[in-house]
Design a protein around this motif. Structure first.
Motif, mmCIF file in Angstrom:
data_model
loop_
_atom_site.group_PDB
_atom_site.id
_atom_site.type_symbol
_atom_site.label_atom_id
_atom_site.label_comp_id
_atom_site.label_asym_id
_atom_site.label_seq_id
_atom_site.Cartn_x
_atom_site.Cartn_y
_atom_site.Cartn_z
ATOM 1 N N LEU A 82 -18.073 -2.542 8.806
ATOM 2 C CA LEU A 82 -18.163 -4.117 7.932
ATOM 3 C C LEU A 82 -17.965 -4.831 9.456
ATOM 4 C CD1 LEU A 82 -16.027 -6.405 7.087
ATOM 5 C CD2 LEU A 82 -14.082 -5.641 8.331
ATOM 6 N N LEU A 83 -19.228 -5.728 9.675
ATOM 7 C CA LEU A 83 -19.603 -5.880 10.592
ATOM 8 C C LEU A 83 -18.591 -7.702 10.048
ATOM 9 C CD1 LEU A 83 -23.277 -5.639 9.888
ATOM 10 C CD2 LEU A 83 -21.779 -4.358 11.435
ATOM 11 N N ALA A 84 -19.021 -8.363 9.692
ATOM 12 C CA ALA A 84 -18.239 -9.328 9.701
ATOM 13 C C ALA A 84 -17.594 -9.962 8.361
ATOM 14 C CB ALA A 84 -19.164 -10.559 10.187
ATOM 15 N N PHE A 85 -16.119 -11.304 8.138
ATOM 16 C CA PHE A 85 -15.999 -11.864 7.345
ATOM 17 C C PHE A 85 -16.679 -13.377 6.815
ATOM 18 C CE2 PHE A 85 -12.262 -8.973 7.509
ATOM 19 C CZ PHE A 85 -11.949 -8.115 6.923
ATOM 20 N N ALA A 86 -16.667 -13.585 5.409
ATOM 21 C CA ALA A 86 -17.283 -15.271 5.624
ATOM 22 C C ALA A 86 -16.468 -15.259 4.178
ATOM 23 C CB ALA A 86 -18.446 -14.863 5.205
ATOM 24 N N ASN A 87 -16.666 -16.920 4.876
ATOM 25 C CA ASN A 87 -15.784 -18.260 4.026
ATOM 26 C C ASN A 87 -16.804 -18.720 3.270
ATOM 27 O OD1 ASN A 87 -13.970 -16.889 4.210
ATOM 28 N ND2 ASN A 87 -12.858 -18.517 5.651
ATOM 29 N N VAL A 96 -14.716 -20.057 -1.490
ATOM 30 C CA VAL A 96 -14.664 -17.899 -1.777
ATOM 31 C C VAL A 96 -14.367 -17.638 -0.439
ATOM 32 C CG1 VAL A 96 -15.956 -16.390 -2.088
ATOM 33 C CG2 VAL A 96 -16.734 -18.380 -3.395
ATOM 34 N N ARG A 97 -12.916 -16.676 -0.151
ATOM 35 C CA ARG A 97 -13.195 -16.178 1.070
ATOM 36 C C ARG A 97 -12.917 -14.688 1.096
ATOM 37 N NH1 ARG A 97 -12.676 -21.101 2.957
ATOM 38 N NH2 ARG A 97 -11.638 -22.460 2.643
ATOM 39 N N GLY A 98 -13.190 -14.686 2.082
ATOM 40 C CA GLY A 98 -12.699 -13.238 2.512
ATOM 41 C C GLY A 98 -14.187 -12.168 1.849
ATOM 42 N N VAL A 99 -15.163 -12.518 1.607
ATOM 43 C CA VAL A 99 -16.737 -12.149 1.651
ATOM 44 C C VAL A 99 -17.355 -11.521 2.748
ATOM 45 C CG1 VAL A 99 -19.158 -12.596 0.922
ATOM 46 C CG2 VAL A 99 -17.145 -14.054 0.094
ATOM 47 N N ARG A 100 -17.616 -10.033 2.940
ATOM 48 C CA ARG A 100 -17.407 -9.224 3.244
ATOM 49 C C ARG A 100 -19.004 -8.933 3.466
ATOM 50 N NH1 ARG A 100 -13.940 -4.419 1.296
ATOM 51 N NH2 ARG A 100 -15.064 -5.280 -0.766
ATOM 52 N N VAL A 101 -19.119 -8.717 5.298
ATOM 53 C CA VAL A 101 -20.772 -8.474 5.932
ATOM 54 C C VAL A 101 -20.826 -6.908 5.523
ATOM 55 C CG1 VAL A 101 -22.649 -8.888 6.822
ATOM 56 C CG2 VAL A 101 -21.104 -10.484 6.168
ATOM 57 N N MET A 102 -21.388 -6.417 4.924
ATOM 58 C CA MET A 102 -21.313 -4.721 5.605
ATOM 59 C C MET A 102 -22.624 -4.044 5.927
ATOM 60 S SD MET A 102 -18.465 -4.247 4.442
ATOM 61 C CE MET A 102 -18.449 -2.404 4.632
ATOM 62 N N GLU A 103 -22.654 -3.422 7.075
ATOM 63 C CA GLU A 103 -23.351 -2.208 7.228
ATOM 64 C C GLU A 103 -24.269 -0.550 6.909
ATOM 65 O OE1 GLU A 103 -26.872 -1.931 9.185
ATOM 66 O OE2 GLU A 103 -25.682 -3.365 10.264
ATOM 67 N N SER A 104 -25.394 -0.965 5.870
ATOM 68 C CA SER A 104 -25.653 0.294 5.462
ATOM 69 C C SER A 104 -27.591 0.614 6.380
ATOM 70 C CB SER A 104 -26.046 0.162 4.104
ATOM 71 O OG SER A 104 -27.032 -0.998 3.809
ATOM 72 N N GLU A 105 -28.130 1.888 5.946
ATOM 73 C CA GLU A 105 -28.988 2.374 5.726
ATOM 74 C C GLU A 105 -29.629 1.520 6.510
ATOM 75 O OE1 GLU A 105 -28.947 5.995 4.260
ATOM 76 O OE2 GLU A 105 -27.371 6.789 5.168
ATOM 77 N N LYS A 106 -30.059 0.847 4.740
ATOM 78 C CA LYS A 106 -31.090 -0.351 4.748
ATOM 79 C C LYS A 106 -30.544 -1.762 5.400
ATOM 80 C CE LYS A 106 -32.298 1.722 0.044
ATOM 81 N NZ LYS A 106 -31.894 1.145 -1.524
ATOM 82 N N GLY A 107 -29.529 -1.840 5.564
ATOM 83 C CA GLY A 107 -29.184 -3.386 6.454
ATOM 84 C C GLY A 107 -28.278 -3.721 5.677
ATOM 85 N N PRO A 108 -27.693 -5.178 6.646
ATOM 86 C CA PRO A 108 -26.523 -5.480 6.064
ATOM 87 C C PRO A 108 -26.830 -5.719 5.195
ATOM 88 C CG PRO A 108 -27.693 -6.397 8.186
ATOM 89 C CD PRO A 108 -28.844 -5.819 7.437
#
Length: 182
Positions: A82-87, A96-108
């Protein structure tokens, strides 16, 4: 040995790459009529019938119109992927509340808010219905995340500024205590 003549369905693009064409045109050269004709041709090959032209025009118009998206991103401290939350607010009318920015091998990447179903799978609560809207949301959230990470937070700056005088005052008290101890 010279290159022979290419079939009409292939053509060289501006970068010198040989690419497939449709009726002699590359996809980036398509106009509205070409898009509709291509969609009708594809429908005939896949379904054996052509969908209503009005339906196709409505779909194309909806994909072209994407409302303004405003984003607020809240970076998180190290919490796994988990990198960040976004609204996000879409067109000033839908939030829309609670959109998540996630990290993967290919990038966020972003994950829309979801809930767990009775079958223990997660299902999105809200989501874009067109590819164009999905791209717009992804771009807006990821750009917002980059900006939030690049700029120092105002709270962090205020905390460090508030702690500086305390650190200097404590250092002064220690020096004073050492003088009196001698």
């Amino acid at each position: 040995m010279g290159m022979g003549r290419m079939p009409r369905r292939y053509r060289m693009d501006a970068d010198g790459q040989i690419r497939r064409t449709w009726n002699g045109k590359l996809p980036e050269e398509f106009n509205r009529q070409d898009m509709l004709a291509f969609a009708a041709d594809t429908d005939m090959k896949i379904y054996g019938q052509v969908a209503e032209r009005k339906e196709k025009e409505d779909i194309m118009e909806n994909q072209e119109k994407t409302p303004e998206i405003s984003v607020r991103v809240y970076p998180q401290q190290e919490k796994g992927n988990l990198l960040a939350f976004a609204n996000i607010t879409i067109g000033g009318f839908f939030a829309v509340r609670g959109v998540r920015v996630m990290e993967s091998e290919k990038g966020p990447f972003i994950v829309m808010p979801s809930s767990k179903g009775s079958d223990d799978k997660y299902y999105d609560i809200c989501f874009p219905t067109t590819a164009g809207m999905r791209q717009s949301i992804n771009k807006a959230v990821l750009d917002g995340y980059q900006k939030a990470v690049e700029k120092p937070s105002l709270r962090g700056e205020m905390r460090s500024a508030a702690q500086e005088p305390v650190a200097h005052a404590n250092q002064g008290k220690r020096n004073q205590a050492e003088r009196y101890a001698r």
